[in-house]
Scaffold this motif. Structure first.
Motif, PDB file in Angstrom:
ATOM      1  N   PHE A  98      29.671  36.336  48.822  1.00  0.00           N
ATOM      2  CA  PHE A  98      28.632  36.386  47.792  1.00  0.00           C
ATOM      3  C   PHE A  98      29.246  36.609  46.413  1.00  0.00           C
ATOM      4  O   PHE A  98      28.854  35.962  45.434  1.00  0.00           O
ATOM      5  CB  PHE A  98      27.622  37.496  48.103  1.00  0.00           C
ATOM      6  N   ILE A  99      30.214  37.532  46.325  1.00  0.00           N
ATOM      7  CA  ILE A  99      30.875  37.788  45.043  1.00  0.00           C
ATOM      8  C   ILE A  99      31.658  36.553  44.599  1.00  0.00           C
ATOM      9  O   ILE A  99      31.662  36.196  43.413  1.00  0.00           O
ATOM     10  CB  ILE A  99      31.797  39.018  45.157  1.00  0.00           C
ATOM     11  N   PHE A 100      32.321  35.898  45.538  1.00  0.00           N
ATOM     12  CA  PHE A 100      33.049  34.661  45.239  1.00  0.00           C
ATOM     13  C   PHE A 100      32.102  33.610  44.662  1.00  0.00           C
ATOM     14  O   PHE A 100      32.413  32.962  43.655  1.00  0.00           O
ATOM     15  CB  PHE A 100      33.710  34.149  46.522  1.00  0.00           C
ATOM     16  N   ILE A 101      30.947  33.416  45.281  1.00  0.00           N
ATOM     17  CA  ILE A 101      29.971  32.432  44.808  1.00  0.00           C
ATOM     18  C   ILE A 101      29.489  32.781  43.409  1.00  0.00           C
ATOM     19  O   ILE A 101      29.330  31.901  42.544  1.00  0.00           O
ATOM     20  CB  ILE A 101      28.791  32.343  45.792  1.00  0.00           C
ATOM     21  N   ALA A 102      29.267  34.071  43.164  1.00  0.00           N
ATOM     22  CA  ALA A 102      28.866  34.497  41.821  1.00  0.00           C
ATOM     23  C   ALA A 102      29.939  34.121  40.807  1.00  0.00           C
ATOM     24  O   ALA A 102      29.631  33.709  39.679  1.00  0.00           O
ATOM     25  CB  ALA A 102      28.617  36.005  41.803  1.00  0.00           C
ATOM     26  N   GLY A 103      31.208  34.250  41.204  1.00  0.00           N
ATOM     27  CA  GLY A 103      32.303  33.859  40.328  1.00  0.00           C
ATOM     28  C   GLY A 103      32.328  32.362  40.062  1.00  0.00           C
ATOM     29  O   GLY A 103      32.549  31.923  38.927  1.00  0.00           O
ATOM     30  N   ALA A 184      47.213  36.211  35.375  1.00  0.00           N
ATOM     31  CA  ALA A 184      47.970  37.454  35.265  1.00  0.00           C
ATOM     32  C   ALA A 184      47.113  38.647  35.682  1.00  0.00           C
ATOM     33  O   ALA A 184      47.578  39.542  36.402  1.00  0.00           O
ATOM     34  CB  ALA A 184      48.481  37.637  33.836  1.00  0.00           C
ATOM     35  N   TRP A 185      45.862  38.671  35.237  1.00  0.00           N
ATOM     36  CA  TRP A 185      44.955  39.753  35.629  1.00  0.00           C
ATOM     37  C   TRP A 185      44.728  39.758  37.141  1.00  0.00           C
ATOM     38  O   TRP A 185      44.715  40.817  37.777  1.00  0.00           O
ATOM     39  CB  TRP A 185      43.611  39.594  34.912  1.00  0.00           C
ATOM     40  N   PHE A 186      44.563  38.576  37.709  1.00  0.00           N
ATOM     41  CA  PHE A 186      44.343  38.452  39.150  1.00  0.00           C
ATOM     42  C   PHE A 186      45.525  39.047  39.930  1.00  0.00           C
ATOM     43  O   PHE A 186      45.340  39.864  40.847  1.00  0.00           O
ATOM     44  CB  PHE A 186      44.154  36.975  39.503  1.00  0.00           C
ATOM     45  N   LEU A 187      46.725  38.666  39.545  1.00  0.00           N
ATOM     46  CA  LEU A 187      47.920  39.172  40.230  1.00  0.00           C
ATOM     47  C   LEU A 187      48.112  40.664  39.976  1.00  0.00           C
ATOM     48  O   LEU A 187      48.490  41.418  40.887  1.00  0.00           O
ATOM     49  CB  LEU A 187      49.150  38.398  39.765  1.00  0.00           C
ATOM     50  N   LEU A 188      47.846  41.092  38.753  1.00  0.00           N
ATOM     51  CA  LEU A 188      47.995  42.507  38.421  1.00  0.00           C
ATOM     52  C   LEU A 188      47.056  43.372  39.254  1.00  0.00           C
ATOM     53  O   LEU A 188      47.446  44.442  39.748  1.00  0.00           O
ATOM     54  CB  LEU A 188      47.727  42.721  36.928  1.00  0.00           C
ATOM     55  N   ILE A 243      37.807  47.814  42.414  1.00  0.00           N
ATOM     56  CA  ILE A 243      38.733  47.094  41.527  1.00  0.00           C
ATOM     57  C   ILE A 243      39.229  45.790  42.147  1.00  0.00           C
ATOM     58  O   ILE A 243      39.185  44.735  41.495  1.00  0.00           O
ATOM     59  CB  ILE A 243      39.904  48.015  41.119  1.00  0.00           C
ATOM     60  N   PRO A 244      39.707  45.777  43.396  1.00  0.00           N
ATOM     61  CA  PRO A 244      40.141  44.484  43.961  1.00  0.00           C
ATOM     62  C   PRO A 244      39.002  43.494  44.150  1.00  0.00           C
ATOM     63  O   PRO A 244      39.242  42.284  44.250  1.00  0.00           O
ATOM     64  CB  PRO A 244      40.778  44.869  45.301  1.00  0.00           C
ATOM     65  N   ALA A 245      37.754  43.977  44.197  1.00  0.00           N
ATOM     66  CA  ALA A 245      36.613  43.052  44.289  1.00  0.00           C
ATOM     67  C   ALA A 245      36.503  42.213  43.013  1.00  0.00           C
ATOM     68  O   ALA A 245      35.937  41.113  43.047  1.00  0.00           O
ATOM     69  CB  ALA A 245      35.323  43.834  44.530  1.00  0.00           C
ATOM     70  N   ILE A 246      37.043  42.715  41.903  1.00  0.00           N
ATOM     71  CA  ILE A 246      37.100  41.910  40.679  1.00  0.00           C
ATOM     72  C   ILE A 246      37.939  40.666  40.916  1.00  0.00           C
ATOM     73  O   ILE A 246      37.614  39.574  40.445  1.00  0.00           O
ATOM     74  CB  ILE A 246      37.689  42.744  39.514  1.00  0.00           C
ATOM     75  N   ALA A 247      39.025  40.819  41.685  1.00  0.00           N
ATOM     76  CA  ALA A 247      39.881  39.671  42.007  1.00  0.00           C
ATOM     77  C   ALA A 247      39.135  38.661  42.870  1.00  0.00           C
ATOM     78  O   ALA A 247      39.355  37.450  42.758  1.00  0.00           O
ATOM     79  CB  ALA A 247      41.150  40.144  42.719  1.00  0.00           C
ATOM     80  N   THR A 248      38.240  39.134  43.739  1.00  0.00           N
ATOM     81  CA  THR A 248      37.412  38.223  44.532  1.00  0.00           C
ATOM     82  C   THR A 248      36.542  37.364  43.615  1.00  0.00           C
ATOM     83  O   THR A 248      36.424  36.147  43.806  1.00  0.00           O
ATOM     84  CB  THR A 248      36.527  39.018  45.505  1.00  0.00           C
ATOM     85  N   ALA A 249      35.935  38.001  42.614  1.00  0.00           N
ATOM     86  CA  ALA A 249      35.126  37.252  41.648  1.00  0.00           C
ATOM     87  C   ALA A 249      35.988  36.292  40.831  1.00  0.00           C
ATOM     88  O   ALA A 249      35.560  35.170  40.525  1.00  0.00           O
ATOM     89  CB  ALA A 249      34.385  38.223  40.727  1.00  0.00           C
ATOM     90  N   LEU A 250      37.208  36.709  40.478  1.00  0.00           N
ATOM     91  CA  LEU A 250      38.105  35.831  39.730  1.00  0.00           C
ATOM     92  C   LEU A 250      38.481  34.596  40.532  1.00  0.00           C
ATOM     93  O   LEU A 250      38.599  33.497  39.979  1.00  0.00           O
ATOM     94  CB  LEU A 250      39.364  36.594  39.312  1.00  0.00           C
ATOM     95  N   LEU A 251      38.672  34.756  41.834  1.00  0.00           N
ATOM     96  CA  LEU A 251      38.930  33.579  42.679  1.00  0.00           C
ATOM     97  C   LEU A 251      37.790  32.577  42.566  1.00  0.00           C
ATOM     98  O   LEU A 251      38.013  31.364  42.505  1.00  0.00           O
ATOM     99  CB  LEU A 251      39.092  34.013  44.143  1.00  0.00           C
ATOM    100  N   GLY A 252      36.568  33.096  42.543  1.00  0.00           N
ATOM    101  CA  GLY A 252      35.426  32.213  42.363  1.00  0.00           C
ATOM    102  C   GLY A 252      35.439  31.531  41.003  1.00  0.00           C
ATOM    103  O   GLY A 252      35.137  30.343  40.889  1.00  0.00           O
TER     104      GLY A 252
END
Length: 401
Positions: A98-103, A184-188, A243-252
Motif C-alpha cells: 500500500f505504501i509502495f502504491i502511494a509512492g 542517495a536518501w534511499f540508500l542512506l 524510518i525504513p518505511a520511507i524507503a518503501t515509499a521512495l521505491l514507489g
C-alpha cells in the motif's frame, strides 16, 4: 480512464493508470473481506478432516486425503497470517504494498500540480501537512481514541499513522531533491537503519540483538512512544521502524517516475519492472541472511524483498490492464481502490459488515452445512462492500485526503 495504453504508448501524466487503482483495491480486499473468506473455507476443510484449528504455519499438517482445492485453501489461509517474527508471508506484503502504491502515485499527482503555477509547492505542502495530520488522527480513532479510557490505555501508533509519516517524508524528498539525491536518501535510510540496528547497544542486551525485546527499535518504542504499545515490548508501527518505511515509499516514487517516462514503450516498461522486481527479491533475500526479513522491525531486507514483490504485482496488473486493455475484470478492485481509506475505516470499527451480512444472507446461509457458513457469510460481506463502493464510484464520491 477507460482508454487503454497501447503497445507503443507509454503511460504519461495524462494517462491515469487504472492498474494502480486496481492493485490498491486488490491489496485492500484481503484485509477487509478476502482473508475472512479464505479462513472460512480453510476452517471448514480443517473441521472436515480433523486438522489443527490453531495452526498458522504454512508447514502445518496436510493429509493425503485432501484434494487440490482443499490444500490450496489451507495454504492460502496460512499465508494470510503475519509471520510471528522473522520470515515472510503474503499477509506481510499488504502493508508495504500500500505504501509502495502511494509512492507510485506521487509523481503523477505532484507533476500535474507543480505545473499549475508559482505557488504550487506551497499548496502541495499545505495539502500534504493536512493529509498527514488527518491520517494520524484517523489512525488513532481506529485504535479507539474516541473510546478514551486513559493515556496509558491509548495506542497512538497506527497503520494509518505509518502511511502518513512515511509518505510525508518521502514526498518532501521527492519535492526537494534531484533523482541522484533521492537515490542517495534511499540508500542512506536502508544502510543507516541497518547500522543503527546492529551497532547501537540496548541496555541489558547489547548490540545487534534482533529479538522482540532486545532490538533497538523496540527499545526506542519503550523509551519514547507515547501511550500504549501494540505488543508487550514493542509496537509494529513504532517510531524508529517507520524510518525504513520511507524507503518503501521512495521505491514507489522511483517506479512512478519511470512509468511517466516517454522514452520507453509500455511493453518495455513492463519488462524492466519485472527485472527490477526479481533483482530486489534476490538482494533482499540475500541481505536477509545478515539482517533478517522482518515486518515488525521493517528491516532493510524487508523493504527490498517486499519492494520486489510489489514491482512484480504492479508489472502484472499494468500489463494486463493498461497495456493489453483487459479492464472489466478489475473494476471491483478499482471501486475498492478508489476509496481505500474509507473502506479501511469502515471495516475496522465503523461498520459491522458481518452483522449486515447475517441480516441479509443469514436465512440462505442456513441452508448449507454449518462448517461452511462462515465462508459464505464473508462472501456476503464482500458483496455488500463491493455494492456500496460501486455506488460511490458511479457517483464519483471519493474520500480524498
Amino acid at each position: 480512464m477507460n482508454q487503454a495504453v497501447t503497445h507503443n504508448q507509454p503511460a504519461t501524466a495524462s494517462n491515469r493508470l487504472l492498474s494502480l487503482d486496481a492493485l490498491r483495491g486488490f491489496d485492500m480486499f484481503w484485509i477487509v473481506s478476502g482473508e475472512g473468506i479464505i479462513h472460512g473455507f480453510a476452517n471448514a476443510v480443517k473441521q472436515t478432516h480433523g486438522l489443527q484449528q490453531d495452526a498458522v504455519s504454512w508447514q502445518m499438517q496436510l493429509t493425503d486425503e485432501l484434494g487440490f482445492f482443499e490444500k490450496l485453501a489451507v495454504h492460502a489461509s496460512n499465508q494470510l497470517h503475519h509471520t510471528v517474527w522473522n520470515g515472510f508471508t503474503f499477509y506481510d506484503l499488504i502493508f508495504p504494498l500500500f505504501i509502495f502504491i502511494a509512492g507510485v502515485s506521487m509523481p503523477f499527482s505532484y507533476s500535474k500540480q507543480l505545473s499549475s503555477g508559482a505557488d504550487a509547492k506551497k499548496k502541495i505542502y499545505r495539502s500534504l501537512l493536512k493529509r498527514t495530520i488527518l491520517l494520524l488522527l484517523l489512525g488513532m480513532i481506529v485504535n479507539g481514541l474516541l473510546q478514551w479510557k486513559s493515556y496509558e490505555e491509548t495506542r497512538f501508533a497506527s497503520v494509518l499513522g505509518r502511511i502518513a509519516l512515511s509518505c510525508f517524508f518521502a514526498a518532501l524528498i521527492y519535492l526537494n531533491s534531484s533523482f541522484r539525491w533521492r537515490i542517495a536518501w534511499f540508500l542512506l535510510i536502508l544502510l543507516g537503519y541497518w547500522l543503527v540496528m546492529m551497532a547501537v547497544p540496548v541496555p541489558g542486551f547489547g548490540a545487534g540483538v534482533l529479538t522482540t525485546e532486545g532490538n533497538v527499535a523496540a527499545w526506542i518504542d519503550q523509551l519514547l512512544l507515547p501511550g500504549k504499545m501494540h505488543r508487550a515490548t514493542y509496537d509494529p508501527e513504532g517510531l524508529l521502524s517507520t524510518i525504513p518505511a520511507i524507503a518503501t515509499a521512495l521505491l514507489g516514487i522511483f517506479t512512478g517516475e519511470f512509468l511517466r517516462s516517454k522514452k520507453e514503450t509500455a511493453q518495455t516498461k513492463t519488462v524492466y519492472i519485472l527485472i527490477g522486481g526479481v533483482i530486489l527479491l534476490l538482494v533482499g533475500w540475500l541481505w536477509g541472511f545478515v539482517f533478517p526479513i522482518n515486518k515488525n522491525m521493517w528491516t532493510s531486507s524487508f523493504v527490498l524483498y517486499t519492494g520486489g514483490w510489489s514491482l512484480l504485482l504492479l508489472a502484472i496488473f499494468y500489463y494486463i490492464i493498461d497495456v493489453l486493455g483487459f479492464k472489466k475484470w478489475s473494476m471491483p478492485f478499482v471501486w475498492l481502490g478508489c476509496n481505500s481509506i474509507l473502506i479501511y475505516m469502515a471495516a475496522h470499527g465503523v461498520v459491522n459488515f458481518m452483522s449486515t451480512s447475517e441480516f441479509l444472507f443469514g436465512g440462505t446461509v442456513q441452508l448449507v452445512d454449518a462448517k461452511w457458513r462462515e465462508a459464505f457469510l464473508w462472501i456476503g460481506v464482500a458483496l455488500i462492500q463491493f455494492a456500496g463502493l460501486y455506488l460511490l464510484y458511479k457517483r464519483k464520491w471519493f474520500l480524498k485526503l
